[in-house]
Design a protein around this motif. Sequence first.
Motif, mmCIF file in Angstrom:
data_model
loop_
_atom_site.group_PDB
_atom_site.id
_atom_site.type_symbol
_atom_site.label_atom_id
_atom_site.label_comp_id
_atom_site.label_asym_id
_atom_site.label_seq_id
_atom_site.Cartn_x
_atom_site.Cartn_y
_atom_site.Cartn_z
ATOM 1 N N MET A 1 -2.302 26.506 -6.694
ATOM 2 C CA MET A 1 -1.772 26.880 -5.382
ATOM 3 C C MET A 1 -0.860 25.767 -4.903
ATOM 4 S SD MET A 1 -3.811 27.636 -1.845
ATOM 5 C CE MET A 1 -4.664 29.009 -2.606
ATOM 6 N N ARG A 2 0.272 26.103 -4.340
ATOM 7 C CA ARG A 2 1.231 25.128 -3.853
ATOM 8 C C ARG A 2 0.969 24.866 -2.375
ATOM 9 N NH1 ARG A 2 7.820 25.706 -4.149
ATOM 10 N NH2 ARG A 2 8.318 23.959 -2.801
ATOM 11 N N ASN A 3 0.531 23.645 -2.047
ATOM 12 C CA ASN A 3 0.233 23.264 -0.671
ATOM 13 C C ASN A 3 1.348 22.376 -0.149
ATOM 14 O OD1 ASN A 3 -2.432 24.513 -0.504
ATOM 15 N ND2 ASN A 3 -2.981 23.002 -2.071
ATOM 16 N N VAL A 4 2.176 22.929 0.720
ATOM 17 C CA VAL A 4 3.351 22.219 1.215
ATOM 18 C C VAL A 4 3.050 21.648 2.592
ATOM 19 C CG1 VAL A 4 5.793 22.398 1.756
ATOM 20 C CG2 VAL A 4 4.829 23.790 -0.082
ATOM 21 N N HIS A 5 3.429 20.378 2.805
ATOM 22 C CA HIS A 5 3.206 19.710 4.084
ATOM 23 C C HIS A 5 4.457 18.949 4.460
ATOM 24 C CE1 HIS A 5 -1.146 20.447 3.460
ATOM 25 N NE2 HIS A 5 -0.866 20.169 2.205
ATOM 26 N N GLU A 6 4.650 18.778 5.750
ATOM 27 C CA GLU A 6 5.758 17.990 6.261
ATOM 28 C C GLU A 6 5.214 16.744 6.955
ATOM 29 O OE1 GLU A 6 8.975 21.585 7.000
ATOM 30 O OE2 GLU A 6 8.214 20.420 8.712
ATOM 31 N N PHE A 7 5.920 15.612 6.742
ATOM 32 C CA PHE A 7 5.480 14.339 7.305
ATOM 33 C C PHE A 7 6.652 13.650 7.983
ATOM 34 C CE2 PHE A 7 1.393 14.381 5.215
ATOM 35 C CZ PHE A 7 1.614 15.159 4.079
ATOM 36 N N GLU A 8 6.382 12.978 9.108
ATOM 37 C CA GLU A 8 7.389 12.232 9.844
ATOM 38 C C GLU A 8 6.935 10.790 10.012
ATOM 39 O OE1 GLU A 8 8.081 14.114 13.551
ATOM 40 O OE2 GLU A 8 9.386 15.670 12.729
ATOM 41 N N ALA A 9 7.911 9.863 9.989
ATOM 42 C CA ALA A 9 7.629 8.447 10.217
ATOM 43 C C ALA A 9 8.942 7.756 10.537
ATOM 44 C CB ALA A 9 6.963 7.825 8.996
ATOM 45 N N GLU A 10 8.856 6.446 10.825
ATOM 46 C CA GLU A 10 10.067 5.707 11.167
ATOM 47 C C GLU A 10 11.034 5.626 9.994
ATOM 48 O OE1 GLU A 10 7.015 4.890 14.029
ATOM 49 O OE2 GLU A 10 7.028 4.731 11.834
ATOM 50 N N GLY A 38 16.515 10.022 9.054
ATOM 51 C CA GLY A 38 16.434 9.338 10.340
ATOM 52 C C GLY A 38 17.741 8.641 10.648
ATOM 53 N N GLU A 39 18.115 8.563 11.918
ATOM 54 C CA GLU A 39 19.380 7.943 12.271
ATOM 55 C C GLU A 39 19.310 7.354 13.674
ATOM 56 O OE1 GLU A 39 22.417 10.819 12.369
ATOM 57 O OE2 GLU A 39 21.233 12.293 13.451
ATOM 58 N N ASN A 40 20.166 6.369 13.911
ATOM 59 C CA ASN A 40 20.231 5.743 15.220
ATOM 60 C C ASN A 40 21.028 6.612 16.181
ATOM 61 O OD1 ASN A 40 18.807 3.407 14.497
ATOM 62 N ND2 ASN A 40 20.659 2.523 13.581
ATOM 63 N N LEU A 41 20.531 6.733 17.403
ATOM 64 C CA LEU A 41 21.212 7.504 18.432
ATOM 65 C C LEU A 41 21.409 6.634 19.662
ATOM 66 C CD1 LEU A 41 19.142 10.806 18.152
ATOM 67 C CD2 LEU A 41 21.310 10.293 17.050
ATOM 68 N N PHE A 42 22.417 6.977 20.422
ATOM 69 C CA PHE A 42 22.685 6.276 21.679
ATOM 70 C C PHE A 42 22.778 4.767 21.473
ATOM 71 C CE2 PHE A 42 20.268 10.114 22.809
ATOM 72 C CZ PHE A 42 21.264 10.778 23.506
ATOM 73 N N PHE A 43 23.679 4.365 20.577
ATOM 74 C CA PHE A 43 23.969 2.957 20.335
ATOM 75 C C PHE A 43 22.724 2.165 19.930
ATOM 76 C CE2 PHE A 43 26.881 4.583 23.542
ATOM 77 C CZ PHE A 43 28.096 4.398 22.897
ATOM 78 N N GLY A 44 21.878 2.773 19.148
ATOM 79 C CA GLY A 44 20.714 2.083 18.620
ATOM 80 C C GLY A 44 19.541 2.019 19.570
ATOM 81 N N ALA A 50 12.352 9.823 10.302
ATOM 82 C CA ALA A 50 12.560 10.386 8.969
ATOM 83 C C ALA A 50 11.541 11.502 8.760
ATOM 84 C CB ALA A 50 12.392 9.311 7.907
ATOM 85 N N LYS A 51 11.953 12.528 7.984
ATOM 86 C CA LYS A 51 11.076 13.672 7.770
ATOM 87 C C LYS A 51 11.140 14.089 6.314
ATOM 88 C CE LYS A 51 9.960 18.170 9.833
ATOM 89 N NZ LYS A 51 10.368 19.176 10.851
ATOM 90 N N ILE A 52 9.960 14.308 5.712
ATOM 91 C CA ILE A 52 9.915 14.743 4.316
ATOM 92 C C ILE A 52 9.019 15.965 4.199
ATOM 93 C CG2 ILE A 52 10.247 12.378 3.476
ATOM 94 C CD1 ILE A 52 7.259 12.465 2.620
ATOM 95 N N ARG A 53 9.166 16.629 3.059
ATOM 96 C CA ARG A 53 8.266 17.732 2.704
ATOM 97 C C ARG A 53 7.626 17.355 1.375
ATOM 98 N NH1 ARG A 53 11.725 21.479 2.786
ATOM 99 N NH2 ARG A 53 11.318 22.303 4.868
#
Length: 449
Positions: A1-10, A38-44, A50-53
């Motif tokens: 069975m394929r168990n897919v998850h998404e993860f976020e971090a700095e 992930g990217e810098n916004l509003f002049f840092g 960052a987000k992965i699957r």
Amino acid sequence: MRNVHEFEAETVEKAIAKAEKTLHTPANALHIDIICHGENLFFGLRKSKAKIRAWTEEPLEESWLDTLDSYLDEPLDASRDENLSRRLEGTAWMKDGVLYFEGNGPKRPVLHLPDEVTASKNGRQTGRTTPLTEGDILEFSINLPPRETTWSVSIDKKQQLVTLNVKPGAYYTAAINDHPPAEYLYVSISKEETPLNQLTETDVIEQLERMDITYGIQTDVIREACASIQETTVQITAGKLPKHGKDGRIDFKINLQTEQKMYREKPDGTIDFRDSIRIPAVEEGVVLGSIIDPTAGEDGLSLFGDVLQAKAGRPIAVQAGAGIELDEETKTITASIAGRPLLKKQGQHVRLSILPKLVHDGNLQLGDGNIRFTGDVEVIGSVEDGMKVEAAGDVWIHAHSEQSSLHAAGSITVNGSVLHSTLTAGTSKTAHVKTIKLLKTFLHTYPSF
């Protein structure tokens, strides 16, 4: 069975570390897709995460599921496996769409929901993440709205073809995947897509009406496109281009082209020049051809029902010159004298005449004298030293021209070699001066030429 998850971090690295911890699997054994670096916004001042699957292809071990089932079936007393109880403390897991968790200890499991899944805890809506406490009651719902059918109608640049493009939509059936015990339970779903074409024939017809397209609509093709479950592009209507009429013309019964051929050797070794040039010629009373009237053409229709007028063919204007009789009633063209048909055409204006022809049989020698003729001249042989040929029409020499002089108001054709000779043809001033006197006599004889 394929168990897919998404993860976020700095960072991506921290997101992968989180995946390793949650899935109890090292990174080199995981399948990982990077969704966002992930990217810098509003002049840092702020940074998007960052987000992965991540997922594994390994199925859950049936023995582990059986152990969990037996553990849940046992009463809440000392008969439960203490080691298993300690291992499950602070974890949650999914089986057959049901959430199980152990949340009595100091560490509570945390539930992470994907965008497609919502949950209520104890009757109240939860957020994307929620901690679980013993006694919590959770209900899940999966929200997968159908994908809408997209379609478009386009007209080609000539406004003669209408094309329909249809990309069917779909509806989905989904279920929450099983998941082994984890401190951070990332819920995932598996879904199945079923094509659904929501386009109707009425939708397309109404769009054509808004575009004022009324002609040539193929309802059967539209109906098939509306029933298709695959993306399709079809032509649903076409205009009718006008068919322009054909110009009038003359249907000639004879070949007016001059043809040159190779010499033919006689059995005795001499050369027969008679067939070396084929010159068109007719006898008196021969029908040269008939006049074909122009056609009117056939009107067309635009996609908008407008008549596209066809251009009628142009009539041919025939002027009868010397030696030509034109029957207006039967539209036939007849030679009234024998000679060579002469055709001059400019656009749809044609002038036909018959030029008389002088034929010299054999070589033109000193004893024969020079030739001056108000028509065509044909020499079946060669023109020898010092001889002259002057013609108000064309000149044909079947063999050679040797130190001779040839002048023609029309063309000169020499089938053999030309040695030290003078040839003047066409609009040459010299030929014009030498033949003008002869032409005056000719025009007096044939005033309609």
